[in-house]
Design an enzyme around this catalytic site. Structure first.
Site, mmCIF file in Angstrom:
data_model
loop_
_atom_site.group_PDB
_atom_site.id
_atom_site.type_symbol
_atom_site.label_atom_id
_atom_site.label_comp_id
_atom_site.label_asym_id
_atom_site.label_seq_id
_atom_site.Cartn_x
_atom_site.Cartn_y
_atom_site.Cartn_z
ATOM 1 N N GLU A 164 0.836 -1.276 0.117
ATOM 2 C CA GLU A 164 -0.051 0.131 -0.158
ATOM 3 C C GLU A 164 0.910 1.170 -0.006
ATOM 4 O O GLU A 164 2.047 1.442 0.721
ATOM 5 C CB GLU A 164 -0.873 0.065 1.229
ATOM 6 C CG GLU A 164 -0.429 0.671 2.648
ATOM 7 C CD GLU A 164 -1.481 0.196 3.626
ATOM 8 O OE1 GLU A 164 -2.102 -0.707 3.623
ATOM 9 O OE2 GLU A 164 -1.637 1.166 4.423
ATOM 10 N N HIS B 74 -1.584 -6.366 11.262
ATOM 11 C CA HIS B 74 -2.516 -7.347 10.827
ATOM 12 C C HIS B 74 -2.431 -8.854 11.502
ATOM 13 O O HIS B 74 -2.221 -9.863 10.798
ATOM 14 C CB HIS B 74 -2.279 -7.557 9.312
ATOM 15 C CG HIS B 74 -2.733 -6.166 8.727
ATOM 16 N ND1 HIS B 74 -2.282 -6.084 7.334
ATOM 17 C CD2 HIS B 74 -3.310 -5.229 9.087
ATOM 18 C CE1 HIS B 74 -2.613 -5.028 6.813
ATOM 19 N NE2 HIS B 74 -3.241 -4.343 7.947
ATOM 20 N N ASN C 292 -5.119 -6.245 2.940
ATOM 21 C CA ASN C 292 -5.706 -5.963 4.531
ATOM 22 C C ASN C 292 -6.879 -6.777 4.757
ATOM 23 O O ASN C 292 -7.647 -6.982 3.970
ATOM 24 C CB ASN C 292 -5.964 -4.468 4.347
ATOM 25 C CG ASN C 292 -4.959 -3.507 3.719
ATOM 26 O OD1 ASN C 292 -4.763 -3.770 2.396
ATOM 27 N ND2 ASN C 292 -4.359 -2.663 4.187
#
Ligand code: FDA
Length: 509
Positions: free
Chosen positions: A365, A450, A488
């Site tokens: 990202e 995450h 994600n």
């Protein structure tokens, strides 16, 4: 279980209370479970260790800014632990009063795991990037789950419930707040990497109004890591708002579950009430017919590991605590040329990425660095196909749960991220930044945003999250997902929870 009359009792749960369903945690999995159960006519109590985050501080704001972290920023720390610890090599962490703040930087031996604390869980602190994995990658993410059902029913349901949308491409091309992203796109495309726009839960119309100066700025003022005061559709604005409207769900903030064990009619749940300094002010035992573990990968993984090891739930199987991964997170920055400025103003909401998953095992990202000054830096959070998996174990001498992740296990992630950034640097004649994570340190390889796994679907539980060994105990959060989602994770966590709760309501309730 029969539908019960709707009630919306105020205030925290009392000692000795009895509830049909208790949900531990108010993040994505817990919110989906509570909403769908309430809509099916079941009264639910949700227990959340963090604060409600519904009351402004003395500055009139609920959340503090990323550039000026105060007492609200960190969970029970006396010094901030910012993911980017340095700037120009200098440490930027600062002292703060100890408080039940919104972001937990939980330290294990080899990794710091960042998590949201409060009603809304990770949705309070995350970037809102709401990404559905590519269909062809799904088999590797959740091998026992029917992909057609997920892509036809549950991913669309999750995206709609979360309020996901994509930035207007025309505005993207013109606003100064996404100059950093346009530079990221130019560099990706000049090295022949696929560049993709990434959906988000931020209200893009609100962001445009921020740009026009007609509403108070949030994303465009750098708010993100410690909460957004406007614009972002966290769970408080979506699933939790729907939950409140049912009148069947009560929530106890600043309450932490420490034990679950069999009792007549279901389970005895031990809960500690906390004050904002983290002191335990009361210990309560309540009875619950059914219990949903939705404390997040780390919360659920740790709790179940402890309950199995200490004999509270000895019938849990040997898969408990296993299959934990960091979604391959690794960060880095690149130093651009002086003719490639990334902008002194940057939206804190990322909206695009570089997809080299199938060729190089990395999805990067293009992340903001909203410092308020021109840094000439491009910054990236990569999600990589790191195969390493860790395990939670109970440590009898400390009474705590350890995680055996090793810092060196990030090496595959670095190698995969380099498949993108070595090529871009070579093409652009640029170099890595070495001043963001220490001095002379390129890779942010000490952390994850995450966490996934710890009570993996179809291993520790059946194929719908029912824990093996006990009727009426369920896992419904990121702990079910075996370590990686290729993008994600919160859309996948939400979609899987939607799938599982539909089955559980049809068969168990
Ligand atoms: P989640 O962590 O959301 O909720 C668990 C809740 O349980 C928490 O509120 C916790 O306080 C509570 N709890 C824990 N133990 C408890 C106990 N014993 N008793 C009571 N309560 C307890 N993802 C994504 O898809 N896009 C993104 O842009 C980002 N960005 C991002 C940035 C940052 C800084 C972070 C920290 C994370 C992200 N994420 C993300 C990750 C995403 O937020 C995360 O995957 C989900 O919040 C996980 O959802 P869960 O429902 O599993 O747990």
């Amino acid at each position: 279980m029969r539908p019960t009359p709707a009630h919306a009792a105020a205030g925290p749960i009392s000692d000795g209370a009895s509830v049909p369903v208790l949900v531990i945690g108010t993040g994505y999995g817990g919110s989906v479970a509570a909403l769908r159960l309430a809509q099916a006519g079941v009264n639910v109590h949700m227990v959340e260790m963090g604060m409600a985050w519904d009351t402004p501080g003395s500055d009139g704001k609920i959340f503090c800014n990323t550039t000026n972290p105060d007492y609200r920023s960190y969970w029970l720390r006396t010094k901030t632990k910012q993911p980017l610890s340095n700037f120009l090599g200098f440490p930027i962490d600062r002292n703060i009063p100890k408080y039940t703040g919104i972001l937990d930087a939980e330290e294990f031996g080899g990794i710091t795991v960042y998590q949201g604390r409060g009603v809304g869980g990770g949705s309070l602190v995350n970037g809102g990037m709401a990404v559905t994995p590519r269909r062809e990658n799904f088999g590797a993410i959740l091998p026992s789950v029917n992909a057609d059902e997920m892509y036809n029913t549950y991913y669309p349901r999750a995206n709609s419930g979360l309020g996901v949308s994509v930035i207007d491409p025309n505005w993207f091309e013109t606003t100064s707040y996404y100059q950093y992203a346009r530079v990221g796109r130019k560099h990706a495309q000049r090295s022949n990497f696929p560049f993709v726009f990434v959906p988000d839960v931020y209200d893009w119309n609100y962001m445009r109004a921020e740009d026009n100066g007609t509403v108070p700025k949030s994303a465009l003022a750098g708010e993100i890591l410690y909460g957004n005061n406007a614009g972002k559709k966290s769970l408080q604005q979506t699933y939790l708002a729907q939950i409140r409207a049912t009148g069947r769900v009560t929530i106890s903030p600043l309450h932490r579950v420490t034990s679950v064990s069999p009792a007549s009619g279901g389970y005895a749940v031990v809960i500690e009430q906390l004050d904002t300094s983290g002191n335990v002010t009361a210990t309560k035992t309540v009875q619950a017919g059914k219990v949903f573990f939705a404390a997040g990968s780390v919360g659920t993984g740790k709790l179940l590991t402890k309950l199995k090891a200490t004999g509270a739930l000895p019938g849990l199987n040997a898969e408990i605590g296993k299959g934990w991964g960091d979604n391959g997170n690794v960060m880095c920055g690149r130093a651009n040329h002086l003719w490639d400025p990334t902008g002194s103003v940057q939206s804190s909401i990322p909206c695009c990425g570089i997809d080299n998953w199938n060729a190089g095992g990395a999805f990067a990202e293009v992340a903001p660095l909203p410092t308020g000054i021109e840094t000439f830096a491009s910054f990236y959070l990569s999600i990589t196909k790191n195969p390493n998996r860790a395990q939670f174990t109970y440590n009898g001498s400390t009474g705590k749960v350890d995680l055996n992740w090793q810092t060196a296990w990030k090496q595959p992630s670095i190698t995969m991220a380099k498949s993108i950034f070595d090529k871009i640097n070579s093409k652009e004649g640029t170099i890595y930044r070495t001043d963001l994570f220490g001095t002379n340190k390129i890779w942010g390889d000490h952390l994850t945003y995450h966490p996934l796994g710890g009570a993996v679907l179809n291993k520790a539980t059946d194929n719908y999250g029912r824990l093996h060994g006990y009727n009426g105990l369920y896992v419904i959060d990121g702990a079910l997902i075996p370590g990686n989602t290729s993008v994600n994770p919160f859309v996948t966590i939400t979609a899987l929870a939607e799938r599982n709760i539909e089955k559980i309501i049809a068969t168990d309730v």
